[in-house]
Design a protein around this motif. Structure first.
Motif, mmCIF file in Angstrom:
data_model
loop_
_atom_site.group_PDB
_atom_site.id
_atom_site.type_symbol
_atom_site.label_atom_id
_atom_site.label_comp_id
_atom_site.label_asym_id
_atom_site.label_seq_id
_atom_site.Cartn_x
_atom_site.Cartn_y
_atom_site.Cartn_z
ATOM 1 N N ILE A 210 0.814 -1.222 0.000
ATOM 2 C CA ILE A 210 0.000 0.000 0.000
ATOM 3 C C ILE A 210 0.845 1.269 0.000
ATOM 4 O O ILE A 210 0.502 2.257 -0.659
ATOM 5 C CB ILE A 210 -0.987 -0.008 1.207
ATOM 6 N N GLN A 211 1.985 1.254 0.727
ATOM 7 C CA GLN A 211 2.820 2.452 0.768
ATOM 8 C C GLN A 211 3.414 2.750 -0.606
ATOM 9 O O GLN A 211 3.442 3.905 -1.046
ATOM 10 C CB GLN A 211 3.928 2.281 1.806
ATOM 11 N N MET A 212 3.889 1.722 -1.295
ATOM 12 C CA MET A 212 4.451 1.918 -2.628
ATOM 13 C C MET A 212 3.373 2.377 -3.604
ATOM 14 O O MET A 212 3.615 3.260 -4.443
ATOM 15 C CB MET A 212 5.077 0.615 -3.122
ATOM 16 N N ILE A 213 2.171 1.807 -3.480
ATOM 17 C CA ILE A 213 1.061 2.188 -4.360
ATOM 18 C C ILE A 213 0.734 3.668 -4.199
ATOM 19 O O ILE A 213 0.544 4.392 -5.184
ATOM 20 C CB ILE A 213 -0.184 1.320 -4.059
ATOM 21 N N LYS A 214 0.686 4.129 -2.945
ATOM 22 C CA LYS A 214 0.384 5.539 -2.693
ATOM 23 C C LYS A 214 1.537 6.441 -3.133
ATOM 24 O O LYS A 214 1.327 7.525 -3.668
ATOM 25 C CB LYS A 214 0.082 5.749 -1.206
#
Length: 583
Positions: A210-214
């Motif tokens: 999720i952090q990389m996606i954001k």
């Protein structure tokens, strides 16, 4: 549905043996439901012919109460049946999942390279739940309904052979409709199982990254993919629901037609069937009861189709190749009697995840005792796979890796942790205390070993300042900073004081200050260990004796850093580029 010698059959047999009285009560309840469900129409016939038509009300109330009493008994038997079915079904489900987890612990690591976490989770959750429905609302329900059908046909035949023949002629038509729907529903259910796994995997991967996606503003891309997977899954569910929604109305229309047909044939003008008014009333109730189980069979058929696809996928999982369990019984001291003499050999190693596609080809290396070796090369060249082979997690397609002449794949897992310490790019928090983050709840590791490991990486003071020291519960992934997590990862690797350390890009995500601290800890560790490391930044990590350059799945060059600076253009250009970048 063949489950001979399968996980499912073993689980069922074990649960029945362990719960013999529950199984006996279930059989009694099933028989009670079948037998008592045939009594009310007989009472109704007697009431009409002997009390309503002659208008004899003396025994009417007695038979009315008898009728209600039988219905109560049907409800009681049905309740007991459902309750005990649920209990046995849950126990069978638990047993299957225990067996699957035991299988998961023995399964070959190649399985996880070709199957995502969402697919595996889907087998444990969705497929096993579908198998549970096979017992709670599938096979047992179908058996009960089949016995009811047989009893109803016999009862109707006793009233009128003509009516019995009519019903018997009707049953093949109903079977034909059921069989037609069965084939189409099975295909849709199997496809649905596969697509559910894809949806679960997408959710799992999204949460994990999720952090990389954001960070890269990929929310829309992930959402579009999720919608696509949902739409594909929805189409299969829609297909199943279509067949289910069409099936029930067809059965209901047939029932209405048959009842109307019987009433007409039994009328005063035709009197074709030659039965009394009480028999007509009883026949109508029996026919209503006849179609109720047929309707149920449609739902039970759907549950069975889901279960069949679940059984197939679970049995496929249970048929996956396992690691060779015939591991040598050698202990650490047998394999490495002298820590100063650890010799690792790569003997013509070739490895494939998929047939025809070599990840590594013909790797031949001989490492000296206490040698410090760094593996470098482009992303995807097979460096991490090579580490998994060194630790014996994967078996080479060809060749072998030995430590002091012993094939690493043949070493028991309990001994591997004493030989190899592995440090990854990320530290995976487990549920438990700070001490358990280091020991991973291995009871053979003492508190003294944990304290020494924490002191070695420089975290002893920080941990002792926590509320309960090493016994402080780690409640979240943000309990430690990124640098502290990497130090914990090193502590976890060295707590058993293994002679070989494997370092996989451990400074890739760290700032320069934290990296310097990590490198200093590793420099200290390098004094008493053989260290194998993977690095993209050639100018970082601990000083090494040998650099192995991998290219196109092969060893391109081997030598000391000084030698490679002189004779390898690729190595020299990357060192120069990194110095310019960091200056």
């Amino acid at each position: 549905m063949e489950v001979e010698n399968s996980l499912i059959k073993r689980s069922i047999v074990k649960v029945i043996k362990d719960n013999i009285w529950t199984s006996i009560i279930l059989v009694i309840a099933v028989c009670g439901v079948v037998v008592t469900s045939l009594i009310p129409p007989q009472i109704l016939k007697y009431i009409v012919d002997h009390n309503l038509v002659p208008k004899d009300s003396d025994k009417l109330f007695s038979f009315a109460f008898a009728y209600i009493g039988v219905l109560v008994f049907i409800g009681i038997f049905d309740f007991v049946k459902e309750a005990f079915l649920t209990v046995l079904g849950q126990k069978i489900t638990k047993e299957i999942r225990i067996e699957m987890m035991e299988k998961l612990e023995m399964i070959n690591a190649n399985f996880f390279s070709s199957n995502s976490s969402g697919v595996v989770v889907s087998r444990f959750i969705n497929d096993v739940d579908a198998i549970n429905s096979l017992f709670t609302s599938g096979i047992i329900g179908m058996m009960v309904d089949c016995f009811k059908l047989i009893g109803i046909v016999i009862s109707i035949w006793m009233f009128s052979s003509k009516l019995g023949i009519t019903i018997l002629l009707l049953l093949p038509a109903i079977y034909g409709i059921t069989r037609l729907f069965q084939k189409r529903m099975l295909k849709a259910q199997i496809e649905n199982r596969i697509l559910i796994g894809r949806v679960n995997n997408h959710i799992s991967e999204s949460l994990k990254n999720i952090q990389m996606i954001k960070s890269y503003s990929k929310e829309g891309y992930m959402e579009d993919n999720y919608k696509k997977y949902l739409l594909d899954n929805y189409k299969t569910v829609e297909t199943v629901n279509f067949y289910d929604s069409v099936y029930s109305p067809l059965i209901q229309l047939t029932r209405a037609f048959v009842i109307a047909f019987i009433v007409v044939l039994s009328s005063k003008h035709l009197n074709f069937l030659g039965i009394s008014l009480g028999m007509v009333a009883a026949s109508i109730e029996l026919i209503s009861n006849l179609f109720a189980p047929i309707e149920n069979l449609g739902m039970e058929l759907q549950n069975i189709q889901q279960a069949v696809s679940g059984i197939k996928r679970v049995n496929d999982f249970y048929g996956e190749p396992e690691d060779d369990l015939k591991k040598d019984e050698l202990k650490l001291e047998d394999i490495i009697p002298n820590r100063e003499d650890v010799r690792i050999s790569f003997n013509d190693i070739t490895f494939q995840y998929e047939e025809g596609s070599d990840v590594l080809q013909n790797i031949n290396l001989n490492l000296k005792p206490n040698e410090k070796v760094t593996f470098v090369g482009r992303t995807g060249v097979g460096k991490t796979t090579l580490f998994k082979l060194i630790m014996g997690l994967l078996k080479p397609t060809k060749g072998s890796i030995t430590i002091n002449g012993v094939d690493v794949y043949d070493i028991k897992n309990s001994e591997k942790r004493k030989i190899f310490g592995y440090v990854d790019q990320s530290f995976h928090i487990i549920k438990g205390t700070v001490a358990e983050q280091i020991s991973i709840q291995d009871e053979s590791i003492t508190r003294e070993q944990i304290e020494k490991a924490l002191d070695f990486v420089g975290l002893a003071e920080y941990v002792s300042a926590l509320e309960n020291g090493m016994d402080t519960k780690v409640t979240s992934d943000t309990f430690f900073s990124q640098g502290q997590k990497q130090l914990l990862s090193i502590a976890r690797a060295i707590v058993t004081n293994p002679p070989v350390l494997l370092l996989d890009e451990i400074t890739a995500n760290l700032d320069s200050i934290t990296e310097e601290k990590i490198v200093s800890v590793l420099q200290k560790a390098s004094e008493a260990h053989t260290i194998l490391s993977i690095s993209h930044r050639l100018s970082s990590i601990i000083a090494c004796d040998t650099v192995v350059i991998l290219e196109h799945s092969r060893v391109k060059n081997v030598g000391s850093p000084e030698e490679l600076l002189e004779n390898d253009a690729w190595y020299r250009s990357h060192i120069t580029l990194e110095k310019l970048t960091w200056s």
